[in-house]
Design an enzyme around this catalytic site. Structure first.
Site, PDB file in Angstrom:
ATOM      1  N   ASN A   1     -45.010  49.504 -24.928  1.00  9.38           N
ATOM      2  CA  ASN A   1     -44.883  50.390 -25.879  1.00  9.38           C
ATOM      3  C   ASN A   1     -45.728  51.518 -25.363  1.00  9.38           C
ATOM      4  OD1 ASN A   1     -47.512  50.171 -27.241  1.00  9.38           O
ATOM      5  ND2 ASN A   1     -46.837  48.371 -27.614  1.00  9.38           N
TER       6      ASN A   1
ATOM      7  N   ASP B   1     -45.502  42.430 -30.134  1.00  7.44           N
ATOM      8  CA  ASP B   1     -45.186  41.089 -30.790  1.00  7.44           C
ATOM      9  C   ASP B   1     -44.234  40.029 -29.968  1.00  7.44           C
ATOM     10  OD1 ASP B   1     -46.698  42.030 -32.901  1.00  7.44           O
ATOM     11  OD2 ASP B   1     -44.945  43.269 -33.546  1.00  7.44           O
TER      12      ASP B   1
ATOM     13  N   LYS C   1     -51.008  43.721 -45.418  1.00  2.00           N
ATOM     14  CA  LYS C   1     -51.666  43.338 -44.043  1.00  2.00           C
ATOM     15  C   LYS C   1     -53.201  43.442 -44.191  1.00  2.00           C
ATOM     16  CE  LYS C   1     -48.628  45.251 -40.903  1.00  2.00           C
ATOM     17  NZ  LYS C   1     -47.965  46.613 -40.311  1.00  2.00           N
TER      18      LYS C   1
ATOM     19  N   LYS D   1     -54.305  39.391 -43.354  1.00  3.03           N
ATOM     20  CA  LYS D   1     -55.025  39.342 -42.275  1.00  3.03           C
ATOM     21  C   LYS D   1     -56.679  39.239 -42.519  1.00  3.03           C
ATOM     22  CE  LYS D   1     -51.625  41.535 -39.243  1.00  3.03           C
ATOM     23  NZ  LYS D   1     -51.075  41.940 -38.003  1.00  3.03           N
TER      24      LYS D   1
HETATM   25  O1  C5P Z   1     -48.539  43.603 -38.219  1.00  2.00           O
HETATM   26  P1  C5P Z   1     -49.031  44.747 -37.210  1.00  2.00           P
HETATM   27  O2  C5P Z   1     -48.601  44.531 -36.003  1.00  2.00           O
HETATM   28  O3  C5P Z   1     -48.341  45.914 -37.976  1.00  2.00           O
HETATM   29  O4  C5P Z   1     -50.415  44.834 -37.423  1.00  2.00           O
HETATM   30  C1  C5P Z   1     -51.149  45.824 -36.647  1.00  2.00           C
HETATM   31  C2  C5P Z   1     -52.530  45.552 -36.432  1.00  2.00           C
HETATM   32  O5  C5P Z   1     -52.734  44.198 -36.068  1.00  2.00           O
HETATM   33  C3  C5P Z   1     -53.268  46.335 -35.597  1.00  2.00           C
HETATM   34  O6  C5P Z   1     -54.794  46.521 -36.205  1.00  2.00           O
HETATM   35  C4  C5P Z   1     -53.059  45.424 -34.328  1.00  2.00           C
HETATM   36  O7  C5P Z   1     -54.069  46.009 -33.386  1.00  2.00           O
HETATM   37  C5  C5P Z   1     -53.165  44.113 -34.793  1.00  2.00           C
HETATM   38  N1  C5P Z   1     -52.194  43.289 -33.818  1.00  2.00           N
HETATM   39  C6  C5P Z   1     -52.731  42.262 -33.378  1.00  2.00           C
HETATM   40  N2  C5P Z   1     -52.157  41.499 -32.397  1.00  2.00           N
HETATM   41  C7  C5P Z   1     -50.784  41.448 -32.500  1.00  2.00           C
HETATM   42  C8  C5P Z   1     -50.040  42.520 -33.542  1.00  2.00           C
HETATM   43  C9  C5P Z   1     -50.941  43.332 -34.032  1.00  2.00           C
HETATM   44  O8  C5P Z   1     -53.916  42.341 -33.109  1.00  2.00           O
HETATM   45  N3  C5P Z   1     -49.762  40.546 -31.862  1.00  2.00           N
END
Ligand code: C5P
Length: 411
Positions: A218, A287, A352, A356
């Site tokens: 990305n 992801d 989130k 998290k």
């Molecule tokens: O769920 P989302 O991807 O939107 O969450 C964003 C947050 O989660 C950011 O702080 C990103 O660094 C972290 N993240 C992560 N590992 C992933 C996806 C997101 O640490 N696989």
């Protein structure tokens, strides 16, 4: 070199005295001057007589130095008869770049026989020294001892770097990259309110290979995380960065673990997390990762091998690093996450924060100008675990980072 992560706007009006001694690298001090002036810092300068054999005072004046000294006893008297004391009375930091073996020896022994050495002797604030000399001169026992002495007395050393030097020799003695010297000056000017904190920052994109030459990724530049890492280091923290592919170079005081994939980032972050007081996950982790083509991940899939069929890419879920860290968070650890959203910003961020186990979430819209990926600025909404919500205007990412650390002091 990309310096966007060093462009902090909070040093307006601070004063730095820049000393330049006789080295072929003296011309690089002009770049340092530019970086300091661009940061709204007021810079005065002193060139030694040998420094002036390599570079002229006019260049420093032209690039914005407020006063440039070239001798202790000018032919025409200046309006500041105590210029040898002015840095000690007015400057917040004193940097000598390049610093020859000669100036190091003078500083170590209190010799004050010209303008620069006299100014340095009188100065009591942070003194930053960036040596540059032939490797044999740097390795000489006298220089080693002088260097030890100036560091023991509180001098901040930057470099020297190793590599080829002007005379054709190779070894330690090159002037450190100007950006590293600049970062050391900013650090000297910063409060130390994060001293003793161990901070982990994940940043940048991840890169998920499909075959030997193609990958899924990305456009994250890693700038937001780089600003957080640099500002935490400037404010006294011990900083570990786990970085996906980015173009940023970090000051040597920051430990960087470069990674490519989400899996590698998870492994590195999980190793560093137990010792961290604060973890700040800014990385734009992919992801999903592609399942390699049938021909294997280590080969390049050739068009010729496919005939008329287009390949389809199957995806697997990647681990969520932030969620994994949140699940093992111990009492006293602080976890900061980021949320880049196209819609439902606040609701998504709240979700989130809870899911998290975060202490703070910084949410921004993506796909709008002035915010998100590849932008130098960010317009964020910050939510903390106590329910506080703050909406900040569009600010440089350096400023957003600085404010996040401010906010954390009151969480
Ligand atoms: O769920 P989302 O991807 O939107 O969450 C964003 C947050 O989660 C950011 O702080 C990103 O660094 C972290 N993240 C992560 N590992 C992933 C996806 C997101 O640490 N696989």
């Amino acid at each position: 070199m990309n310096t966007a992560h060093l462009r902090f706007p909070c040093f307006l009006g601070r004063r730095v005295h820049l000393g330049v001694t006789g080295s072929i690298s003296a011309y690089k001090s002009l770049e340092l001057l530019r970086l300091l002036v661009d940061s709204q810092i007021s810079v005065s300068a002193t060139l030694t007589s040998s420094g002036q054999r390599f570079i002229g005072a006019e260049s420093f004046q032209a690039l914005g130095a407020v006063a440039v000294h070239t001798t202790m006893f000018p032919d025409v008297p200046t309006d500041d008869p105590f210029a040898h004391l002015t840095p000690s009375r007015a400057a917040d930091a004193f940097v000598i770049a390049p610093a020859t073996a000669n100036i190091l020896a003078k500083i170590a022994h209190g010799i004050a026989d010209d303008m620069l050495s006299t100014q340095a002797l009188a100065f009591r604030g942070p003194l930053i020294l960036a040596p540059a000399m032939n490797p044999a001169m740097w390795a000489a026992p006298a220089t080693r001892e002088n260097w030890r002495t100036v560091l023991e007395r509180g001098g901040v050393g930057v470099g020297p770097a190793a590599g080829a030097v002007a005379c054709g020799d190779t070894g330690e003695g090159r002037l450190s990259p100007v950006e590293h010297i600049f970062a050391a000056v900013l650090r000297a000017l910063s409060p130390k309110d994060l001293l003793g904190r161990n901070i982990l920052v994940t940043l940048g994109p991840t890169r998920e290979p499909w075959d030997a030459v193609r990958f899924l990724s990305n456009p994250s530049s890693g700038l937001m995380g780089a600003c957080l890492a640099v500002s935490a280091w400037m404010r006294g923290a011990t900083v570990n960065v786990v970085a996906g592919p980015t173009s940023f170079d970090f000051p040597p005081g920051i430990t960087v673990t470069p990674v490519n994939t989400a899996q590698e980032m998870l492994t590195a972050a999980s190793e560093l997390f137990p010792a961290a007081d604060i973890a700040c996950c800014t990385a734009a982790v992919c992801d999903f990762r592609p399942v390699p083509p049938a021909s294997g991940a280590e080969r390049k899939l050739k068009k010729r091998d496919l005939g008329s069929c287009l390949p389809s890419i199957e995806l697997l879920a990647n681990p969520d690093i932030l969620r994994t860290l949140g699940a093992t968070k111990r009492h006293g650890q602080t976890l900061i996450g980021f949320a880049a959203e196209t819609d439902d910003l606040l609701a998504q961020a709240k979700l989130k924060l809870a899911e998290k186990h975060l202490d703070l979430i910084v949410a921004n819209r993506v796909g709008v100008p002035g915010s998100g990926f590849e932008s130098a600025t960010n317009a964020v909404t910050v939510l903390d675990r106590t329910g506080r919500v703050e909406q900040w205007p569009e600010l440089p990412k350096t400023e957003v980072a600085w404010r996040i650390w401010d906010l954390l002091q009151h969480l």
